[in-house]
Design a protein around this motif. Sequence first.
Motif, mmCIF file in Angstrom:
data_model
loop_
_atom_site.group_PDB
_atom_site.id
_atom_site.type_symbol
_atom_site.label_atom_id
_atom_site.label_comp_id
_atom_site.label_asym_id
_atom_site.label_seq_id
_atom_site.Cartn_x
_atom_site.Cartn_y
_atom_site.Cartn_z
ATOM 1 N N ASP A 25 0.862 -1.362 0.255
ATOM 2 C CA ASP A 25 0.416 -0.002 -0.224
ATOM 3 C C ASP A 25 0.530 0.989 0.278
ATOM 4 O O ASP A 25 1.635 1.291 0.754
ATOM 5 N N PHE A 26 0.875 1.978 -1.082
ATOM 6 C CA PHE A 26 0.908 3.539 -0.894
ATOM 7 C C PHE A 26 0.642 4.855 -1.874
ATOM 8 O O PHE A 26 -0.178 4.340 -2.690
ATOM 9 N N SER A 27 0.762 5.882 -1.215
ATOM 10 C CA SER A 27 0.096 6.136 -1.942
ATOM 11 C C SER A 27 1.792 7.665 -2.811
ATOM 12 O O SER A 27 1.937 7.873 -2.213
ATOM 13 N N ILE A 28 1.003 8.695 -3.759
ATOM 14 C CA ILE A 28 1.627 9.971 -4.360
ATOM 15 C C ILE A 28 0.779 10.500 -4.643
ATOM 16 O O ILE A 28 -0.390 11.188 -4.836
ATOM 17 N N HIS A 29 1.213 11.750 -4.526
ATOM 18 C CA HIS A 29 0.787 13.431 -3.994
ATOM 19 C C HIS A 29 0.862 14.171 -4.894
ATOM 20 O O HIS A 29 2.098 14.260 -5.285
ATOM 21 N N THR A 30 -0.078 14.827 -5.194
ATOM 22 C CA THR A 30 0.196 16.019 -6.670
ATOM 23 C C THR A 30 0.983 16.670 -5.631
ATOM 24 O O THR A 30 1.099 17.808 -4.940
ATOM 25 N N GLY A 31 1.970 17.267 -6.829
ATOM 26 C CA GLY A 31 3.092 18.097 -6.804
ATOM 27 C C GLY A 31 3.855 17.275 -5.446
ATOM 28 O O GLY A 31 5.443 18.561 -5.338
ATOM 29 N N LYS A 32 3.922 16.602 -5.186
ATOM 30 C CA LYS A 32 5.551 15.942 -4.066
ATOM 31 C C LYS A 32 6.325 15.143 -4.782
ATOM 32 O O LYS A 32 5.825 14.370 -5.740
ATOM 33 N N ILE A 33 7.277 14.663 -4.074
ATOM 34 C CA ILE A 33 8.236 13.535 -3.793
ATOM 35 C C ILE A 33 8.322 12.608 -3.462
ATOM 36 O O ILE A 33 8.330 13.060 -2.152
ATOM 37 N N THR A 34 7.853 11.246 -4.231
ATOM 38 C CA THR A 34 8.230 10.075 -2.526
ATOM 39 C C THR A 34 8.992 9.575 -3.234
ATOM 40 O O THR A 34 9.751 9.249 -4.786
ATOM 41 N N THR A 35 9.831 8.900 -2.509
ATOM 42 C CA THR A 35 10.551 7.913 -2.261
ATOM 43 C C THR A 35 10.845 6.850 -2.643
ATOM 44 O O THR A 35 10.702 6.164 -0.634
ATOM 45 N N ILE A 36 10.808 5.375 -3.037
ATOM 46 C CA ILE A 36 11.373 3.910 -2.376
ATOM 47 C C ILE A 36 12.435 3.852 -1.898
ATOM 48 O O ILE A 36 13.090 3.375 -2.833
ATOM 49 N N LEU A 37 13.176 3.530 -1.166
ATOM 50 C CA LEU A 37 13.909 3.191 -0.090
ATOM 51 C C LEU A 37 14.133 1.383 -0.231
ATOM 52 O O LEU A 37 13.351 0.825 0.122
ATOM 53 N N GLY A 38 15.531 0.494 0.093
ATOM 54 C CA GLY A 38 15.413 -0.540 0.280
ATOM 55 C C GLY A 38 16.067 -1.437 -0.018
ATOM 56 O O GLY A 38 17.393 -1.080 -1.721
ATOM 57 N N ALA A 39 17.072 -1.929 -0.005
ATOM 58 C CA ALA A 39 18.122 -3.166 -0.356
ATOM 59 C C ALA A 39 17.395 -3.730 -1.860
ATOM 60 O O ALA A 39 16.657 -4.002 -2.215
ATOM 61 N N ASN A 40 19.485 -3.434 -2.686
ATOM 62 C CA ASN A 40 18.741 -4.788 -3.608
ATOM 63 C C ASN A 40 17.995 -6.013 -3.653
ATOM 64 O O ASN A 40 18.003 -6.834 -2.743
#
Length: 242
Positions: A25-40
């Motif tokens: 579950d995740f969301s992306i908001h208008t005009g914002k920068i979202t990052t997804i982090l994690g290991a290989n």
Amino acid sequence: MASKLFEAKKLCAFYGSTQVLFDVDFSIHTGKITTILGANGAGKTTTLRALCQTVRTTGSITLNAGARDVQLVGESTDAIVRMGVAHVPDGRGTFTALSVEDNLKLGAYVRSDKAEVARDMDKAYSRFPRLAERRHQQAGTLSGGEQQMLAISRALMLRPKLLLLDEPSFGLAPLIVAEIFRIMRQINAEDGVSMLLVEQNASLALGLAHHAYLLETGYVALSGPAEQIKSDESVRRAYLGY
């Protein structure tokens, strides 16, 4: 608070019979920068591919298209591009046999507003003067940093609602990375382009993003404001390795 541009619920993704994402579950908001982090191997790149529907997915991915919400699971990749989703893949993905200018023109292939396309091309050259200097040069002869600048600029020629970026710092010198991330921040601030950034350099990504999700073997392990995650020493040690 900004409205949600994208929202994924119980998102699962598969390569053949192998499941990579599990009820994400995740969301992306208008005009914002979202990052997804994690290991290989955590599922970061697969998440971007699921948004573009280039891998088999189940669950829900909803795009707020203004007058109505659109369900993306089951849509063609071409249709999703036409809805305003631009993808800068890992490895840059430029058309190496074509010139810089022809690559930019291809980025606007779904648009018919020729005058605005020309303005956007001028904007790309203004933001990345090196591309202007090399506008007639074959893309395959550019340096790695220049190819990344071209890949981002080509994606922006779509005038996207959402820009997907997969490891934009990979293999680049620190000075080039700093320049690219500075311009990404400028694009977000000036043009209001929403971004979903996958990045191995957690410190760099958290310095750019508004919100962050941490993936661990296909599950969301943690999410929250990027500044909060960046300043939490226990989270950094446990998940980010710095």
